[in-house]
Design an enzyme around this catalytic site. Structure first.
Site, PDB file in Angstrom:
ATOM      1  N   GLY A 230       0.764  -1.241   0.000  1.00 37.70           N
ATOM      2  CA  GLY A 230       0.000   0.000   0.000  1.00 37.70           C
ATOM      3  C   GLY A 230       0.790   1.283   0.000  1.00 37.70           C
TER       4      GLY A 230
ATOM      5  N   PRO B  30       4.413  -5.339  -1.492  1.00 37.47           N
ATOM      6  CA  PRO B  30       4.418  -4.100  -2.268  1.00 37.47           C
ATOM      7  C   PRO B  30       4.202  -4.355  -3.753  1.00 37.47           C
ATOM      8  CG  PRO B  30       6.665  -4.773  -1.811  1.00 37.47           C
ATOM      9  CD  PRO B  30       5.767  -5.744  -1.082  1.00 37.47           C
TER      10      PRO B  30
ATOM     11  N   ARG C 265      -7.574   4.324 -14.781  1.00 39.03           N
ATOM     12  CA  ARG C 265      -7.549   4.877 -13.435  1.00 39.03           C
ATOM     13  C   ARG C 265      -8.185   6.261 -13.326  1.00 39.03           C
ATOM     14  NH1 ARG C 265      -3.222   6.060 -11.162  1.00 39.03           N
ATOM     15  NH2 ARG C 265      -3.892   5.593  -9.031  1.00 39.03           N
TER      16      ARG C 265
ATOM     17  N   CYS D 288     -15.072   5.902 -27.028  1.00 37.83           N
ATOM     18  CA  CYS D 288     -16.385   6.547 -27.221  1.00 37.83           C
ATOM     19  C   CYS D 288     -17.054   6.811 -25.884  1.00 37.83           C
ATOM     20  CB  CYS D 288     -17.265   5.682 -28.107  1.00 37.83           C
ATOM     21  SG  CYS D 288     -16.662   5.531 -29.797  1.00 37.83           S
TER      22      CYS D 288
END
Length: 461
Positions: A248, A291, A330, A361
């Site tokens: 994290g 990680p 993202r 689109c």
């Protein structure tokens, strides 16, 4: 402008990554193109391993494959002494195909299928991280069927809400992942695992979220997990010998981000666990971390070719590129922010404000809002979006039937394709056109031309 890893600017004013001119990479391999700085990935992996070696006797650093994964990445991580955190049968298969021993895999997932559990048991995956009691029952049956006794962790939710986007927080009570401690369910799950002879409970796991800058969140999570270990020991006599605290650690996407060094995270985790072990009279466990983003995130750059530039006076300027949410979802998913540069105009003053638009689109297909780029940017230029090594390739799609980009590793002036670019044929490779849906005469034409039974005829004008 911040440069990452081996990134430099050459005498042509071009962005250079791993000793390779980004403009030449775009010409040779096409765009969109994922570029991964291999030396930087290795540097980050070694930073984790070295930091633990200096502070802890028994540990494992397991690279979180979900961030970016292919056989080359699996092999690289294994070369650097990392284990692998995998979350699907596909990720297990990829790791095994790369030559990673199964015992170095930690298998995650909140709804593992029976087939995936069968694969994990048969291949000898090192640790299966059980997410719920239903999964434990499936695993029990599969282990009995195969005559095996897999080693497991239980994934718990410690009740720690990390300060990050709510889509990527996982340690709080209200989460699809794990078994909550505060409700008593976690202790009940430990008891159930201990009386299940087909599995061996060796450890506990917690992961509080992703893209975290506040290291105190990790400290609190470690303390709560150790307190739970003490409670379990009092109640059952079982001692947790392995503690997995997940991953994290955040990275720098924009100037506003303030990530902490890898070494600082390791110091916080080891100090918290050691302090609690002493206070609670517990033996020091084997520490595991997972990680992903902090190993590969800053090592990635995505190259695009600039297309149409649309100016709306008094409103905004749209700069369109030949990729978008297909190769980087993202921004659309959780408003992720990025910095961009014009790779062939690195020395130009960045005074033109644009919104970088993708070609899908969707009105929401915007890669970057209000990006400052070179004033003379024009169609055909190469735009580089920085820090795209994590969750870009791994979350890419073929929406609108756009083929997914290639991935190249760069190091010491050498570029190697590790994932080839998809083609239109790849995109439709699994399509099946039933004979009843084919235009009249299509079957005869296919037979006459030697095309396969699933070939789609080309309409001729």
């Amino acid at each position: 402008m911040h440069l990452y890893g081996t990134q430099t600017v050459n005498d042509k004013g071009h962005l250079v990554v791993g000793g390779c001119d980004a403009v030449e990479l775009a010409r040779e391999f096409g765009t969109p193109l994922y570029v991964m700085d291999e030396a930087f990935i290795r540097q980050n992996a070694r930073a984790y391993v070295q930091a633990f070696r200096e502070r802890w006797d028994r540990f494992a650093v397991a690279y979180a494959a979900k961030a970016f994964f292919c056989t080359a990445m699996a092999a690289l991580a294994h070369q650097e002494g990392l284990h692998l955190d995998v979350a699907s049968g596909g990720e297990i298969a990829t790791a095994l195909a790369a030559g990673v021993p199964a015992e170095r895999l930690f298998f995650h997932g909140n709804n593992k299928s029976p087939d995936e559990l069968a694969l994990a048991v048969a291949s000898g995956v090192g640790r299966i991280v059980v997410d719920n009691l239903y999964e434990l029952s499936l695993l029990r049956a599969e282990a009995a069927r195969q005559g095996a006794r897999p080693r497991i962790y239980l994934r718990l939710t410690p009740g720690v809400s990390a300060h990050t986007h709510h889509y990527i927080t996982t340690g709080q009570l209200d989460s699809k992942f794990g078994i909550p401690i505060e409700t008593g369910d976690a202790l009940a799950a430990v008891r159930e695992a201990l009386r299940t002879p087909e599995v061996e409970l060796v450890g506990l796991h917690a992961h509080i979220g992703s893209q975290i800058f506040d290291l105190n969140s990790f400290r609190v999570a470690a303390a709560r997990m150790m307190a739970f270990c003490a409670a379990v020991r009092r109640e059952t006599g079982w001692t947790c010998s392995e503690l997995d605290l997940g991953g994290g650690l955040g990275v720098r996407y924009t100037a506003e981000d303030d990530p902490r060094p890898i070494e600082e995270l390791v110091a916080v985790l080891t100090e918290a666990v050691a302090e609690q072990a002493a206070a609670l009279d517990l033996p020091l466990p084997r520490l595991v971390v997972e990680p992903g983003r902090s190993i590969v995130g800053e090592a990635g750059v995505t190259l695009y070719t600039v297309g149409a530039i649309k100016e709306i006076p008094g409103v905004r300027t749209y700069l369109a590129v030949d990729g978008g949410m297909n190769d980087n979802p993202r921004p659309a998913l959780y408003q992720a922010r990025y910095e961009v540069v014009v790779a062939n105009r690195m020395r130009a003053e960045r005074v033109r404000r644009v919104t970088v638009a993708g070609r899908a689109c969707e009105s929401g297909d915007i890669l970057v809002h209000d990006a400052d780029v070179a004033a003379d940017v024009e169609p055909g230029d190469v735009l580089a979006v920085l820090v795209t090594g994590a969750y870009n390739y791994s979350m890419a799609s073929t929406y609108n039937r756009f083929p997914r980009p290639a991935v190249v590793f760069v190091q010491d002036g050498r570029a190697e394709v590790v994932v080839r670019r998809e083609t239109w044929d790849d995109v439709r490779a699994h399509d099946v056109l039933p004979p009843r849906l084919r235009p009249a005469g299509a079957a005869e034409e296919a037979a006459a031309t030697g095309a396969g039974p699933d070939a789609v005829p080309v309409e001729r004008g």
